[in-house]
Scaffold this active site. Structure first.
Site, mmCIF file in Angstrom:
data_model
loop_
_atom_site.group_PDB
_atom_site.id
_atom_site.type_symbol
_atom_site.label_atom_id
_atom_site.label_comp_id
_atom_site.label_asym_id
_atom_site.label_seq_id
_atom_site.Cartn_x
_atom_site.Cartn_y
_atom_site.Cartn_z
ATOM 1 N N GLY A 11 0.593 -1.234 -0.134
ATOM 2 C CA GLY A 11 -0.056 -0.052 -0.100
ATOM 3 C C GLY A 11 0.918 1.350 0.165
ATOM 4 O O GLY A 11 0.180 2.358 0.391
ATOM 5 N N SER A 12 2.120 1.246 -0.420
ATOM 6 C CA SER A 12 2.732 2.400 -0.500
ATOM 7 C C SER A 12 2.293 3.341 -1.614
ATOM 8 O O SER A 12 2.352 4.637 -1.127
ATOM 9 C CB SER A 12 4.458 2.080 -0.525
ATOM 10 N N ASN A 13 1.889 3.152 -2.549
ATOM 11 C CA ASN A 13 1.234 3.905 -3.540
ATOM 12 C C ASN A 13 -0.062 4.519 -3.035
ATOM 13 O O ASN A 13 -0.152 5.737 -3.309
ATOM 14 C CB ASN A 13 1.176 3.133 -5.177
ATOM 15 N N LYS A 66 -7.873 -23.654 -8.805
ATOM 16 C CA LYS A 66 -6.841 -22.722 -8.983
ATOM 17 C C LYS A 66 -7.209 -21.472 -9.947
ATOM 18 O O LYS A 66 -6.339 -20.776 -10.496
ATOM 19 C CB LYS A 66 -5.558 -23.242 -9.461
ATOM 20 N N LEU A 97 -5.704 -9.784 -12.389
ATOM 21 C CA LEU A 97 -6.021 -9.140 -13.807
ATOM 22 C C LEU A 97 -7.246 -8.930 -14.171
ATOM 23 O O LEU A 97 -8.442 -9.586 -13.365
ATOM 24 C CB LEU A 97 -5.670 -10.428 -15.009
ATOM 25 N N ASN A 112 -3.073 2.345 -13.856
ATOM 26 C CA ASN A 112 -2.208 1.467 -13.151
ATOM 27 C C ASN A 112 -0.909 2.046 -13.336
ATOM 28 O O ASN A 112 -0.640 2.669 -14.130
ATOM 29 C CB ASN A 112 -2.296 -0.172 -13.961
ATOM 30 N N HIS A 114 2.912 0.430 -13.125
ATOM 31 C CA HIS A 114 4.026 -0.540 -13.285
ATOM 32 C C HIS A 114 5.469 -0.310 -13.256
ATOM 33 O O HIS A 114 5.833 0.719 -13.683
ATOM 34 C CB HIS A 114 3.743 -1.175 -14.852
HETATM 35 C C1 GRF Z 1 4.315 -1.187 -7.089
HETATM 36 O O1 GRF Z 1 5.669 -1.653 -7.345
HETATM 37 C C2 GRF Z 1 3.586 -1.082 -8.425
HETATM 38 O O2 GRF Z 1 4.359 -0.248 -9.495
HETATM 39 C C3 GRF Z 1 3.288 -2.289 -8.658
HETATM 40 O O3 GRF Z 1 2.835 -3.102 -7.488
HETATM 41 C C4 GRF Z 1 3.641 -2.656 -6.575
HETATM 42 C C5 GRF Z 1 2.685 -2.119 -5.222
HETATM 43 O O4 GRF Z 1 3.420 -1.479 -4.240
HETATM 44 N N1 GRF Z 1 2.049 -2.257 -9.447
HETATM 45 P P1 GRF Z 1 2.578 -0.782 -2.906
HETATM 46 O O5 GRF Z 1 1.731 -1.912 -2.645
HETATM 47 O O6 GRF Z 1 2.041 0.492 -3.497
HETATM 48 O O7 GRF Z 1 3.874 -0.619 -2.139
#
Ligand code: GRF
Length: 201
Positions: A11-13, A66, A97, A112, A114
């Site tokens: 959850g850092s983003n 699965k 997905l 998103n 990435h």
């Molecule tokens: C990040 O590296 C993002 O680019 C990828 O998943 C990771 C999520 O990290 N899609 P966080 O949970 O937001 O810390």
């Protein structure tokens, strides 16, 4: 602008987005919900601490042999989203997905992040892929989500240097604050009208 964040893990983003919204850096914006498919994910605690409404929609019960019953999972997800009045769905470390149902309902309104300079290194462990490929720079990308994995129009990218002695962990750690800035910058652009996502005709 009303946004919903979909996340599955650390959850850092999410935290960076929530902090930017709260401080007014992303103006006229509310995070109307955090949807999480993993009831154990740390992101849930972060959201609760920030008083963002949380919705746990566990994906585990939707697996059979699965295989995820994506249609059933997303039907319920859309029911959760319906009353929230969402303008943008922001994927932030969301591990599932997306299926056609969700992508079509929110066409051009799903973002998103990435951890690579797309179209390079799509899929899992993008930083590891970059190290194995021996590239000197990698980075992160915020893009519009389509039905294809890590595809769709690119909105913003930023690169970082790959150091000689980098490990997957050190590279990911260097990239993380850059991801946060890039995601916030895109949301700021959308909130202020400086950036818009228009369907290609
Ligand atoms: C990040 O590296 C993002 O680019 C990828 O998943 C990771 C999520 O990290 N899609 P966080 O949970 O937001 O810390």
């Amino acid at each position: 602008m009303k946004i919903v964040v979909l996340a599955s893990g650390r959850g850092s983003n999410f935290e960076a987005i929530a902090t930017a919204v709260r401080s007014g850096l992303v103006p006229n914006t509310t995070i109307v919900g955090l949807v999480c498919n993993n009831p154990e994910a740390p992101v849930l605690q972060i959201a609760r601490a920030q008083a963002v409404p949380t919705f746990v929609h566990a994906s585990k019960p939707f697996y059979q042999d699965k295989r995820l019953d994506r249609d059933a999972y997303e039907t319920r997800l859309l029911e959760i989203l319906a009353p929230l009045g969402t303008d943008y769905l922001c994927l932030a470390g969301y591990t599932l997905l997306l299926g056609p149902k969700l992508v079509q309902t929110f066409q051009n309104r799903i973002l998103n992040i990435h951890p690579s300079l797309l179209p390079a290194f799509k899929g899992l462990r993008a930083q590891k892929q970059a190290l194995e490929a021996g590239v000197k720079r990698t980075g992160c990308t915020v893009h519009v989500v389509t039905e294809a994995l890590d595809d769709g129009p690119i909105l913003l990218q930023q690169s970082v240097e790959v150091l000689e002695d980098d490990t997957e962990e050190s590279l990911s750690a260097r990239l993380r604050p850059v991801e946060h800035r890039v995601y916030v910058e895109v949301l700021k652009g959308l909130a202020t009208g400086l950036l818009s996502v228009k369907p290609v005709s």
